[in-house]
Design an enzyme around this catalytic site. Structure first.
Site, PDB file in Angstrom:
ATOM      1  N   SER A 108       0.699  -1.372  -0.038  1.00  0.00           N
ATOM      2  CA  SER A 108       0.016   0.000   0.053  1.00  0.00           C
ATOM      3  C   SER A 108       0.834   1.292   0.152  1.00  0.00           C
ATOM      4  O   SER A 108       2.053   0.985   0.379  1.00  0.00           O
ATOM      5  CB  SER A 108      -0.801  -0.124   1.252  1.00  0.00           C
ATOM      6  OG  SER A 108      -1.220   1.131   1.726  1.00  0.00           O
ATOM      7  N   SER A 109       0.372   2.376  -0.703  1.00  0.00           N
ATOM      8  CA  SER A 109       0.968   3.576  -0.621  1.00  0.00           C
ATOM      9  C   SER A 109       1.369   4.130   0.897  1.00  0.00           C
ATOM     10  O   SER A 109       2.272   5.021   1.137  1.00  0.00           O
ATOM     11  CB  SER A 109       0.399   4.497  -1.342  1.00  0.00           C
ATOM     12  OG  SER A 109      -0.793   4.978  -0.833  1.00  0.00           O
ATOM     13  N   CYS A 110       0.766   3.613   2.000  1.00  0.00           N
ATOM     14  CA  CYS A 110       0.857   4.073   3.311  1.00  0.00           C
ATOM     15  C   CYS A 110       2.052   3.653   3.891  1.00  0.00           C
ATOM     16  O   CYS A 110       2.275   4.051   4.978  1.00  0.00           O
ATOM     17  CB  CYS A 110      -0.330   3.838   4.177  1.00  0.00           C
ATOM     18  SG  CYS A 110      -0.504   2.021   4.437  1.00  0.00           S
ATOM     19  N   TYR A 137      -0.797  -1.001  10.073  1.00  0.00           N
ATOM     20  CA  TYR A 137      -1.032  -1.550   8.827  1.00  0.00           C
ATOM     21  C   TYR A 137       0.278  -1.374   7.984  1.00  0.00           C
ATOM     22  O   TYR A 137       0.859  -2.205   7.337  1.00  0.00           O
ATOM     23  CB  TYR A 137      -2.298  -0.951   8.067  1.00  0.00           C
ATOM     24  CG  TYR A 137      -2.696  -1.294   6.690  1.00  0.00           C
ATOM     25  CD1 TYR A 137      -3.064  -2.383   6.557  1.00  0.00           C
ATOM     26  CD2 TYR A 137      -2.424  -0.685   5.621  1.00  0.00           C
ATOM     27  CE1 TYR A 137      -3.551  -3.106   5.257  1.00  0.00           C
ATOM     28  CE2 TYR A 137      -2.548  -0.969   4.380  1.00  0.00           C
ATOM     29  CZ  TYR A 137      -3.117  -2.396   4.290  1.00  0.00           C
ATOM     30  OH  TYR A 137      -3.610  -2.912   2.878  1.00  0.00           O
ATOM     31  N   LYS A 141       2.853  -4.071   6.317  1.00  0.00           N
ATOM     32  CA  LYS A 141       3.192  -4.311   4.967  1.00  0.00           C
ATOM     33  C   LYS A 141       4.454  -3.872   4.763  1.00  0.00           C
ATOM     34  O   LYS A 141       5.401  -4.759   3.781  1.00  0.00           O
ATOM     35  CB  LYS A 141       2.189  -3.091   4.210  1.00  0.00           C
ATOM     36  CG  LYS A 141       0.815  -3.446   4.015  1.00  0.00           C
ATOM     37  CD  LYS A 141       0.447  -4.607   3.442  1.00  0.00           C
ATOM     38  CE  LYS A 141      -1.114  -4.770   3.246  1.00  0.00           C
ATOM     39  NZ  LYS A 141      -1.155  -6.112   2.349  1.00  0.00           N
ATOM     40  N   HIS A 180     -13.053   3.308   2.783  1.00  0.00           N
ATOM     41  CA  HIS A 180     -12.321   4.547   2.162  1.00  0.00           C
ATOM     42  C   HIS A 180     -13.072   5.643   1.798  1.00  0.00           C
ATOM     43  O   HIS A 180     -14.335   5.389   1.764  1.00  0.00           O
ATOM     44  CB  HIS A 180     -11.286   3.848   1.242  1.00  0.00           C
ATOM     45  CG  HIS A 180      -9.902   3.018   1.745  1.00  0.00           C
ATOM     46  ND1 HIS A 180     -10.045   1.710   1.745  1.00  0.00           N
ATOM     47  CD2 HIS A 180      -9.076   3.424   2.381  1.00  0.00           C
ATOM     48  CE1 HIS A 180      -9.057   1.433   2.318  1.00  0.00           C
ATOM     49  NE2 HIS A 180      -8.320   2.521   2.715  1.00  0.00           N
TER      50      HIS A 180
HETATM   51  P1  GDP Z   1      -6.474   7.320   4.170  1.00  0.00           P
HETATM   52  O1  GDP Z   1      -6.083   7.316   2.599  1.00  0.00           O
HETATM   53  O2  GDP Z   1      -5.676   5.962   4.904  1.00  0.00           O
HETATM   54  O3  GDP Z   1      -6.292   8.277   4.875  1.00  0.00           O
HETATM   55  O4  GDP Z   1      -7.922   6.707   4.302  1.00  0.00           O
HETATM   56  P2  GDP Z   1      -9.252   6.931   3.729  1.00  0.00           P
HETATM   57  O5  GDP Z   1      -9.471   6.863   2.491  1.00  0.00           O
HETATM   58  O6  GDP Z   1     -10.287   6.628   4.909  1.00  0.00           O
HETATM   59  O7  GDP Z   1      -9.389   8.666   3.762  1.00  0.00           O
HETATM   60  C1  GDP Z   1      -8.613   9.523   2.987  1.00  0.00           C
HETATM   61  C2  GDP Z   1      -9.122  10.917   3.373  1.00  0.00           C
HETATM   62  O8  GDP Z   1     -10.358  11.144   3.187  1.00  0.00           O
HETATM   63  C3  GDP Z   1      -9.044  11.502   4.901  1.00  0.00           C
HETATM   64  O9  GDP Z   1      -8.639  12.621   4.991  1.00  0.00           O
HETATM   65  C4  GDP Z   1     -10.289  11.392   5.357  1.00  0.00           C
HETATM   66  O10 GDP Z   1     -10.489  12.114   6.331  1.00  0.00           O
HETATM   67  C5  GDP Z   1     -11.180  11.967   4.056  1.00  0.00           C
HETATM   68  N1  GDP Z   1     -12.665  11.745   3.917  1.00  0.00           N
HETATM   69  C6  GDP Z   1     -13.605  12.544   3.981  1.00  0.00           C
HETATM   70  N2  GDP Z   1     -14.711  12.025   4.293  1.00  0.00           N
HETATM   71  C7  GDP Z   1     -14.779  10.620   4.301  1.00  0.00           C
HETATM   72  C8  GDP Z   1     -15.413   9.563   4.572  1.00  0.00           C
HETATM   73  O11 GDP Z   1     -16.819   9.889   4.499  1.00  0.00           O
HETATM   74  N3  GDP Z   1     -14.910   8.306   4.772  1.00  0.00           N
HETATM   75  C9  GDP Z   1     -13.624   8.220   4.744  1.00  0.00           C
HETATM   76  N4  GDP Z   1     -13.067   7.019   5.065  1.00  0.00           N
HETATM   77  N5  GDP Z   1     -12.571   9.287   4.657  1.00  0.00           N
HETATM   78  C10 GDP Z   1     -13.247  10.412   4.403  1.00  0.00           C
END
Ligand code: GDP
Length: 309
Positions: A108-110, A137, A141, A180
């Site tokens: 993953s890119s994280c 996580y 990875k 996500h």
């Molecule tokens: P990340 O890439 O590991 O940070 O995972 P996410 O895809 O869950 O979140 C990406 C970004 O989208 C973060 O800044 C979240 O706060 C934002 N975000 C905005 N609205 C939402 C939502 O409804 N769900 C999630 N999961 N993230 C959200």
């Protein structure tokens, strides 16, 4: 890869594993060994040992993992670390012991440092501190990458590691607490439109930027790399372009044709400010994505939801 030989896709019921299975079937592969998590608990060392001794796959795609969005990662911290380490240790070690010809580990890119320079080059691994919300996580990875690298170094095993950017597509998780951002926002906009809600809640500030790849493009890249990539170094898979969460929300709003407003909830975490992949290595090998973000989101909306107009 020889199309007659046995392929094991660990995690074939997940979004990524299912896309890899679709791709291989489309390429004419027929000899698969597949197990659901009920049939084979990949965290169980003895069960995985017995499975590999019995089935002896020639090729392995390790797409099984405990995954989730920012809130799930931050909440189930112990599970994200333990489950992922156990799954990958068992599958990678048994692949070595049972003579697997080639294994692909999906990361993953994280795995990259929270404040690494952008775009993220493969060489930035382990050059700084990780983003705290998904550190467990990411640590798992990174351990998987090191397993592949060192099983190659010590035993000559052809195990490769690929790092996909944020993915979306058929079979995604739409549970708002675990998903996500992209599937979450699609669901929120579709439901807000249906229920005539005046606003949609977007977590965080909307400022973080993310890159998104359609999962069937990922599967295409995985197949390509399984055929053409045999190096110890990890390789990024992405599109090389990113978008702010606010602009993503606006794009989905437009595609759903929702007239209400966005409301940002700053009590929710932003996570990493940015994680744009450097995909020059992948491009130089001859692979590029084919589905644009707009096209991909449209497909997902059509497949998953009924839009009222
Ligand atoms: P990340 O890439 O590991 O940070 O995972 P996410 O895809 O869950 O979140 C990406 C970004 O989208 C973060 O800044 C979240 O706060 C934002 N975000 C905005 N609205 C939402 C939502 O409804 N769900 C999630 N999961 N993230 C959200």
């Amino acid at each position: 890869m020889n199309k007659e030989e046995k392929v094991y896709i660990a995690g074939h019921r997940g979004m990524v594993g299912a896309a890899i299975l679709r791709k291989l079937q489309a390429e004419g592969f027929t000899n698969f060994v597949l197990r659901t998590s009920q049939e084979l608990d990949l965290r169980n060392q003895q069960a995985v040992t017995d499975f590999f001794i019995k089935e002896k796959p020639a090729y392995v795609f390790l797409a099984a993992a405990k995954v989730g969005g920012i809130l799930a990662n931050d909440t189930y911290r112990a599970e994200f670390l333990y489950d992922n380490l156990m799954i990958q240790n068992n599958v990678i070690h048994q692949s070595y012991l049972n003579g697997v010809k080639k294994l692909m580990f999906l990361g993953s890119s994280c795995i990259y440092p929270k404040l690494a320079p952008q775009p993220l080059k493969e060489t930035y691994l382990l050059t700084g501190e990780l983003e705290p919300t998904n550190e467990p996580y990411a640590i798992a990875k990174i351990a998987g990458i090191k397993m592949c690298e060192n099983y190659r170094a010590q035993y000559g095993a052809n195990f490769i590691s690929v790092m996909p950017t944020n993915l979306y597509g058929p079979g995604d998780n739409y549970d708002l607490k675990k998903s996500h951002v992209l599937p979450a926002l699609i669901r929120k906009f579709v439901e807000a439109k249906r229920d005539s809600k005046p606003f949609v809640e977007v977590w965080g500030t909307g400022a973080p930027k993310r890159e998104f790849l359609y999962v069937d493009d990922l599967a295409d890249a995985c197949y390509f790399l399984m055929l053409h990539y045999n190096e110890p170094e990890l390789i990024n898979i992405g599109v090389g372009e990113d978008i702010s969460i606010k602009d993503l929300a606006l794009l989905i709003k437009e595609l759903v044709v929702y007239e209400g407003a966005l409301q940002f909830d700053a009590t929710k975490p932003d996570g990493t400010p940015r994680k744009l992949m450097d995909v020059s290595k992948l491009h130089s090998l001859g692979w590029q994505h084919s589905t644009s973000l707009k096209e991909g989101i449209r497909k997902v909306i059509e497949e998953k939801f009924t839009l009222i107009s």
